[in-house]
Scaffold this motif. Structure first.
Motif, PDB file in Angstrom:
ATOM      1  N   ARG A 733      30.596  31.219  17.217  1.00 45.04           N
ATOM      2  CA  ARG A 733      29.881  30.734  18.398  1.00 45.04           C
ATOM      3  C   ARG A 733      28.528  31.414  18.447  1.00 45.04           C
ATOM      4  O   ARG A 733      28.432  32.628  18.289  1.00 45.04           O
ATOM      5  CB  ARG A 733      30.689  31.065  19.654  1.00 45.04           C
ATOM      6  N   ARG A 734      27.484  30.635  18.617  1.00 47.69           N
ATOM      7  CA  ARG A 734      26.145  31.218  18.649  1.00 47.69           C
ATOM      8  C   ARG A 734      25.429  30.809  19.925  1.00 47.69           C
ATOM      9  O   ARG A 734      25.787  29.815  20.561  1.00 47.69           O
ATOM     10  CB  ARG A 734      25.337  30.758  17.440  1.00 47.69           C
ATOM     11  N   HIS A 735      24.455  31.599  20.220  1.00 52.57           N
ATOM     12  CA  HIS A 735      23.638  31.290  21.395  1.00 52.57           C
ATOM     13  C   HIS A 735      22.202  31.520  20.958  1.00 52.57           C
ATOM     14  O   HIS A 735      21.781  32.649  20.753  1.00 52.57           O
ATOM     15  CB  HIS A 735      24.030  32.219  22.548  1.00 52.57           C
ATOM     16  N   ALA A 736      21.482  30.439  20.756  1.00 54.07           N
ATOM     17  CA  ALA A 736      20.143  30.556  20.203  1.00 54.07           C
ATOM     18  C   ALA A 736      19.202  31.159  21.234  1.00 54.07           C
ATOM     19  O   ALA A 736      19.373  30.975  22.431  1.00 54.07           O
ATOM     20  CB  ALA A 736      19.654  29.177  19.777  1.00 54.07           C
ATOM     21  N   GLU A 797      26.874  27.478  21.445  1.00 54.21           N
ATOM     22  CA  GLU A 797      27.596  26.410  20.758  1.00 54.21           C
ATOM     23  C   GLU A 797      28.506  26.957  19.672  1.00 54.21           C
ATOM     24  O   GLU A 797      28.263  28.012  19.101  1.00 54.21           O
ATOM     25  CB  GLU A 797      26.604  25.417  20.156  1.00 54.21           C
ATOM     26  N   TYR A 798      29.577  26.211  19.407  1.00 55.23           N
ATOM     27  CA  TYR A 798      30.440  26.519  18.276  1.00 55.23           C
ATOM     28  C   TYR A 798      29.808  25.960  17.014  1.00 55.23           C
ATOM     29  O   TYR A 798      29.141  24.922  17.057  1.00 55.23           O
ATOM     30  CB  TYR A 798      31.807  25.881  18.449  1.00 55.23           C
ATOM     31  N   TYR A 819      29.704  36.207  16.781  1.00 56.59           N
ATOM     32  CA  TYR A 819      30.614  36.051  17.901  1.00 56.59           C
ATOM     33  C   TYR A 819      31.519  34.852  17.654  1.00 56.59           C
ATOM     34  O   TYR A 819      31.149  33.927  16.938  1.00 56.59           O
ATOM     35  CB  TYR A 819      29.810  35.840  19.197  1.00 56.59           C
ATOM     36  N   THR A 820      32.709  34.897  18.220  1.00 51.74           N
ATOM     37  CA  THR A 820      33.554  33.706  18.163  1.00 51.74           C
ATOM     38  C   THR A 820      34.409  33.685  19.417  1.00 51.74           C
ATOM     39  O   THR A 820      34.310  34.578  20.259  1.00 51.74           O
ATOM     40  CB  THR A 820      34.427  33.674  16.905  1.00 51.74           C
ATOM     41  N   HIS A 821      35.233  32.704  19.552  1.00 49.45           N
ATOM     42  CA  HIS A 821      36.183  32.670  20.655  1.00 49.45           C
ATOM     43  C   HIS A 821      37.586  32.801  20.102  1.00 49.45           C
ATOM     44  O   HIS A 821      37.988  32.001  19.267  1.00 49.45           O
ATOM     45  CB  HIS A 821      36.049  31.361  21.449  1.00 49.45           C
ATOM     46  N   ARG A 828      41.502  26.802  24.992  1.00 45.65           N
ATOM     47  CA  ARG A 828      40.336  26.375  24.211  1.00 45.65           C
ATOM     48  C   ARG A 828      40.759  26.121  22.769  1.00 45.65           C
ATOM     49  O   ARG A 828      41.398  26.968  22.147  1.00 45.65           O
ATOM     50  CB  ARG A 828      39.244  27.447  24.223  1.00 45.65           C
ATOM     51  N   TYR A 829      40.348  25.006  22.224  1.00 45.03           N
ATOM     52  CA  TYR A 829      40.769  24.672  20.868  1.00 45.03           C
ATOM     53  C   TYR A 829      40.083  25.566  19.836  1.00 45.03           C
ATOM     54  O   TYR A 829      40.667  25.903  18.816  1.00 45.03           O
ATOM     55  CB  TYR A 829      40.479  23.200  20.574  1.00 45.03           C
ATOM     56  N   ALA A 830      38.842  25.953  20.116  1.00 45.15           N
ATOM     57  CA  ALA A 830      38.121  26.795  19.156  1.00 45.15           C
ATOM     58  C   ALA A 830      38.923  28.064  18.873  1.00 45.15           C
ATOM     59  O   ALA A 830      39.026  28.508  17.723  1.00 45.15           O
ATOM     60  CB  ALA A 830      36.754  27.165  19.717  1.00 45.15           C
TER      61      ALA A 830
END
Ligand SMILES: [Zn+2]
Lengths: 980, 279
Positions: A733-736, A797-798, A819-821, A828-830
């Motif tokens: 998961r990233r956050h630009a 976003e994933y 990062y990830t979930h 959450r499916y991720a």
């Protein structure tokens, strides 16, 4: 070995198919594929005695059951019964019809059609597959391209469409002959809206009809006819009269592609301003700031969310963004849905609305700030979905209210960003006052408004059932009950399932026995789906062992079975105020997976050794069996920690966790993590009637942050591990970082109004300058600024690790490299995917191909990103609805509010207590509407005449909040009135 | 674009190109395609098209080209023919136009190097290299078009070219791929002879056997697959190899007959060749 050998040399039964595929980078590839033609593809009619003898069998010898009934329904024209073969356009125009339970049984879907449909619309394709899988509708996919009698090779100068038409006719004709060979009387009927194809069918003696003619012969024809797309009927009438074109013609696809490639045109997603339906913007790579698109002719039929191509206008035509609130309802209310379209595309009233005849304060900067402005020249991909709305009462004639005359009416969508939709219906009278669902079919050049058709009614406006369903549909939440195929994947024991007593059981394989640890969970009160639990204990060397234990959902949900597929489509659990729409069936979510106290549960554990400074000494991951000692609410946990008389091991371990979490948080903050804000409120419900009784702002305790810190830590540790193991396919998961220009406006506002300096060259700088935005007089100001800053951010976003370079992995908001979930697999499916990848990374179990395929994971990421966003929006919309409900029937309440935004003819106020925003227009202030002077440089609006007020940005105002029904959208919500 | 395997197969038990689970693709092969070479063959498995030429056995200085040096060592070592046996050098050239993405694969490409090593070891084990001490058997393979099962096609083409070159072998080494539909667990069928699309979507392995025996010469599995399903895949691939073997033998036999008719070879000689491969 029963392998079929092909006859040598003469090989009439092999053919090559050529596909042209364009790749993401815009290159065109030619793909040659072999096709093996055969004579054993069954017709699947239960009547047939020929096909069952040689139908294909699986490796275990099983044959697909035959689905088409031997006694299908008859019609007036074909009393002996008929099967339907829809052409692609029939499915595109009227998928809703095929899902009807009163008709459309025994349908043959041709492979040609299925492939075409998949290329045209994936959602429709998925719905069709759903129909094929449902046994009761008796849909059968006939692989006509593989059967040698029905295979059609494209002639040298034949278009692909003509070839496909021919393939459909050939298949229908074969079916009829084949059934006649079986001495059946069943007619196989082609349904098509393509005139050319129908004519050819007639001359070739292939039974065929239009969808409309077919439906007209069915019982309930009126209702069903409304569900047919509008476009086809118009298609016929279009030949008759020469329509006037209102909108500029779109460029051809190749012209757009060339233009985008050489930089003269730009491609992006079209967004409509929430305050002005005639103003859109589009973000394109070539410009740092979004391009402005102003006015109906420049918007040129683009609808919010469409992927469009735009052309930048010459600089002398650049405009400033409108400083006015413009609502479609107010401007276009007098248009006639049934009237002849014509005249100018931009009506006089719209032109006047857009003209900035506003008196602006002179003297400051008169030059203004024109922005790059563009016009839409074509649509690459429409992002149309089904829309919920209601019929505009004024567009319905009296005759239609009683009779069954077909006429055009306007549908006003709930989503203000979507233009009103024209649809033809025979039931206008019945639809008034209902929430209804419609689909947009087309938007042609000669039509001012998009044209759509009725799908179904959700019920009376403002009833809870209709509004809740409307909300779910608007945000595309999959809320239907889980189908049987999904429930069949649940453990047989149901609620009686237990962790096996014997550690020799296969379930215990490679699991650590952590039942002895003092583990507890801390969640919001009443939480049933407990994803996570924690423990901490001192180690002999003075360090601490900390464990985060997450529900082992991947043990119960195996890749690629029906339950997994359903969960991957749902993507996330959606929380509404009074309802939870689960991603996984209740049995798992709230029982077998949930880490409930006092019972043994399977878990996936992350175990760290942390030193006194909360630095990680080591980390490991293991599947485990745990037994939670207690399920605390945040408040209970806080009380227990604060109560010094409690000195038991469990409480002390929570204290250890709290101590460590504070250090973790400090470290994150030092690294530049942002603490952002959105107004969070909680609706309290009357337990008996589930009517809302009060709204409260959510309170944050230390224990909230305790849990959060360890979840972040677990997610970061897991992200590193799965990325090491699967550098291509790890789900992250990233956050630009937000583009700098996103903050220009806010920075200027803060500078002008409050003298604050907002720095945003790094997340750390931003965090620090946000901390400095405080006003001792007004403690809420800081939160307000944070809320506004949050809106300038990109959304996280994933993504699949292989699709980005490592520096792009960064999570801006959390200031983490990766990062990830991982910590909420129940909802959450991720996280579920991350669990499977982590299990493979620690060699617990091999990776299933579905989790390994990058293209598949990319599709999963794309879907869950959308679902995640929709779930958030749905949750917020639900709160807004209930806030409105809680105000209903009560006297208006006076509250403090803050001015978020100022326009030349109104302003937006945020009321923190309810977490709602409201628009106050000039005309709401007094009647007649007061005179006003708007100064965009200082964000000030001064009115005079009938009422004198001064409104400026960030100002604290007193407002009276009461519930109102928005006549435009039919939504009930908080309405505001300025006091004093 | 066509459907993908996991959506098409459960609908009708058919694969993306219309085959059943156990259908091989069309196998077309020709021997002695280039008269100038000591041995040559052209082979198509569906749209995977390869050409092979054999030079040797030659006793000249082994290190003739860079490519044979690169692979020769492994080939010789892997042959198992003992010291003094012929070295089998394999060189693979992949045409830039052969696959959809037209990625150029250089000589140093790791993937190609791996294919060369695998082939050279497998072939050396089947050939009677001990008959040709201190010599080199050089194979040059050209990949003209790729549509899956590349290693299998390369090995089958090599076999034919080596037969054409008259190099004695214990039996024809033959190869084929097998995969597994990733569809729902119930209809999780094994598949033979995968095309490129299937190779991208499904787990698969390449198996080579010696003639129609069950002697495994090559087993390459690069994707993860449930251990429990491996046996089905290997069994199916072995069956498929037997079919391939039959086809190749037929090609060789017809070639032999043709040569006899043309009088290029005396009758006895062709019989000997037939016997040699007919073990
Ligand atoms: Zn039949």
């Amino acid at each position: 070995m029963t392998s079929l050998r092909r006859p040598r040399d003469a090989e009439p039964n092999i053919t090559n198919k050529v596909y042209i595929r364009s790749t993401k980078s815009g290159k065109v590839q030619k793909i040659v594929r072999e096709v093996y033609l055969r004579d054993d593809i069954p017709c699947s009619s239960k009547l047939c005695t020929i096909c069952p003898l040689k139908a294909p069998r699986s490796a275990s010898g099983a044959m697909m059951p035959f689905v088409l009934s031997e006694k299908p329904a008859g019609t007036k024209e074909y009393p002996q019964g008929h099967y339907l073969v829809p052409d692609t356009n029939a499915l595109l125009n009227a998928m809703d019809l095929f899902e009807e339970s009163s008709a459309f049984y025994d349908v043959v879907i041709l492979q040609t059609v299925l492939e075409e449909l998949r290329n045209r619309s994936l959602p429709l394709y998925n719905r069709l597959i759903g129909l094929v899988k449902s046994e009761d509708k008796r849909f059968y996919v006939f692989f006509n391209e593989f059967r040698w009698e029905t295979h059609v090779a494209r002639d040298p100068d034949e278009t692909i469409n003509d070839r496909n038409d021919r393939a459909v006719r050939r298949a229908v004709s074969w079916y009829n002959k084949h059934l006649a060979d079986n001495k059946g009387n069943i007619t196989v009927l082609m349904l098509s809206d393509d005139k050319g194809n129908l004519e050819k069918a007639k001359s070739e003696n292939v039974p065929a009809t239009t969808l409309r003619d077919y439906v007209s012969g069915l019982p309930e024809a009126d209702r069903l006819l409304d569900m047919i797309a509008e476009s086809q009927e118009r298609g016929i009438s279009r030949d008759k009269k020469f329509a006037e074109f209102l909108y500029p013609e779109y460029y051809s696809m190749s012209k757009m592609m060339t233009g985008v490639k050489n930089g003269t045109l730009h491609q992006g997603i079209f967004n409509v301003s929430p305050y002005n339906y005639l103003e859109g913007s589009i973000k394109v790579p070539a410009f740092p700031k979004a391009l402005l698109i102003l006015g109906r002719d420049n918007i040129n039929r683009a609808i919010d969310g469409d992927v469009v191509v735009v052309e930048v206008l010459p600089q002398d035509q650049w405009k400033e963004p409108s400083t006015k609130i413009i609502e479609e309802e107010a401007i276009t209310k007098n248009e006639n849905a049934d009237g002849e379209e014509g005249g100018d595309i931009v009506t006089e009233s719209e032109r006047r609305a857009l003209q900035e005849k506003v008196k602006k304060a002179q003297g400051l900067s008169t030059e203004g700030r024109p922005q790059p402005t563009a016009r839409v020249v074509g649509a690459i991909k429409r992002n149309w979905r089904q829309y919920v709305g209601h019929v505009d009462q004024s567009s319905v004639s009296n005759a239609a209210k009683h009779g069954r005359k077909q006429e055009s009416v306007f549908l006003i969508p709930m989503d203000k960003k979507v233009p009103k939709i024209r649809m033809r219906t025979r039931q206008a009278g019945e639809l008034l006052g209902k929430r209804i669902l419609v689909t947009i079919d087309s938007w042609d050049r000669e039509s001012r408004h998009p044209v759509g058709h009725f799908v179904r009614s959700l019920g009376e406006l403002e009833t809870k059932a209709a509004e809740t369903e409307a909300l779910l549909l608007e945000y595309d939440v999959q809320y239907r009950p889980f189908p049987k195929t999904v429930l069949d994947c649940l453990p047989r024991d149901g609620h009686d399932w237990r962790v096996p007593a014997s550690t020799d059981d296969p379930g215990w394989k490679d699991r650590e026995d952590l039942r002895g640890l003092l583990i507890c969970s801390i969640d919001p009160p009443g939480c049933q789906d407990i994803d996570d639990a924690l423990h901490a204990r001192p180690l002999p060397n003075g360090n601490f062992e900390v464990g985060v234990h997450i529900a082992d959902v991947s043990h119960f949900v195996k890749p690629n079975n029906a339950m997994d597929t359903e969960a991957s489509i749902r993507g996330t659990t959606v929380y509404l105020v009074d309802k939870r729409i689960d991603m996984l069936p209740m049995l798992l979510g709230t029982d077998l997976c949930s880490l409930k106290p006092y019972v043994e549960r399977y878990a996936f554990s992350v175990l760290w050794e942390l030193n006194e400074a909360a630095d990680i000494v080591s980390v490991r991951f293991t599947k485990s069996v745990i037994k939670s000692r207690e399920a605390f609410s945040y408040e209970q946990a806080q009380l227990r920690i604060d109560d010094n008389s409690q000195q038991d091991d469990l409480t002390n371990s929570m204290r250890t966790l709290l101590m460590l979490s504070k250090k973790l948080k400090q470290k994150r903050m030092d690294a530049g993590a942002l603490s952002l804000s959105s107004p969070e409120v909680k609706v309290q419900m009357e337990s008996e009637t589930s009517d809302p009784i009060d709204v409260k702002t959510k309170e944050l305790l230390d224990t909230n942050s305790l849990v959060e810190e360890f979840m972040l830590l677990a997610n970061i540790s897991v992200a590193g591990k799965i990325y090491d193991a699967f550098p291509q396919t790890a789900i992250l998961r990233r956050h630009a970082a937000p583009p700098k220009t996103n903050f220009d406006e806010l920075a200027n506002q803060l500078k002008v109004k409050k003298g604050f300096e907002l720095r945003f060259d790094s997340s750390k700088a931003l965090a620090e300058s946000l901390d400095a935005c405080t006003d001792p007089q007004e403690p809420f100001l800081n939160t307000l600024v944070r809320i506004m800053a949050t809106r300038c951010m990109m959304s996280a976003e994933y993504f699949c690790a292989g699709t980005q370079a490592y520096p792009e992995f960064r999570h801006y908001g959390l200031a983490s490299e990766i990062y990830t979930h991982f910590t909420s697999p129940i909802r959450r499916y991720a996280d579920l995917v991350a669990h499977r990848q982590l299990a493979a990374a620690i060699d617990y179990e091999p990776m299933h191909p579905a989790v390994r395929s990058r293209s598949r994971l990319e599709a999963v990421c794309k879907n869950i990103n959308v679902r995640h966003r929709n779930a958030q929006l749905a949750g917020r919309a639900s709160i807004a609805y209930y806030v409105g409900q809680s105000l209903r029937g009560r006297d208006a309440v006076e509250e403090d509010g803050f001015v978020l935004r100022v326009f030349s003819n109104g302003f937006v106020v945020l009321v923190p207590r309810f977490g709602v925003e409201g628009l106050i227009r000039l005309r709401d202030l007094a009647d007649p509407e007061p005179e006003s002077v708007f100064d965009p440089e200082t964000y000030t609006l001064r009115t005079s005449g009938s009422r004198e007020v001064l409104v400026e940005l960030f100002m604290k105002v007193r407002v009276r909040v009461r519930d109102v029904k928005d006549e435009g959208t039919g939504k009930r919500g908080a309405g505001m009135e300025l006091v004093g | 674009m066509p459907l993908d395997t996991s959506s098409a197969y459960p609908l009708a038990l058919l694969r993306v190109d219309g085959r059943r689970w156990n259908d091989l693709r069309r196998l077309h092969a020709a021997v002695r395609t280039q008269a100038a070479a000591d041995g040559s063959a052209y082979l198509e498995m569906g749209n995977t098209k390869v050409m092979c030429t054999v030079t040797g056995p030659s006793e000249e200085n082994k290190r003739r080209t860079a490519a044979s040096t690169a692979t020769g060592n492994t080939g010789g070592a892997g042959g198992g023919a003992g010291a003094g046996g012929a070295e089998v050098a394999v060189e693979i050239v992949v045409g830039g136009f052969s696959s959809v993405d037209r990625k150029r694969r250089g000589r140093g490409d790791k993937r190609i190097h791996e294919l060369q090593t695998t082939l050279s070891k497998a072939l050396a084990a089947a050939l009677h290299t001990h008959l040709y001490p201190r010599s080199t058997i050089a194979l040059s393979l050209h990949v003209l078009s790729q549509d899956g099962s590349l290693l299998a096609a390369l090995l089958n083409a090599s076999t034919l070219a080596l037969v054409d070159a008259g190099i004695p072998m214990s039996d024809l080494p033959v190869a084929c791929t097998a995969g597994l539909t990733s569809a729902a667990s119930a209809a999780d069928d094994p598949l033979v002879d995968l095309n490129a699309q299937e190779e991208q979507e499904l787990p698969f392995l390449t198996l080579a056997t010696l003639g129609d025996t069950d002697r495994v010469m090559v087993l390459v599995l690069e994707t993860r697959v449930q251990a429990a399903r491996l046996k089905d895949m290997v069994d199916l691939a072995a069956d498929a190899c037997k079919s391939v073997h039959k086809s190749l033998r037929e090609v060789v036999r017809r070639r032999g007959e043709h040569m006899v008719e043309e009088g290029a070879v005396e009758k006895g000689a062709s019989m000997a060749m037939d016997m040699d491969i007919d073990v």
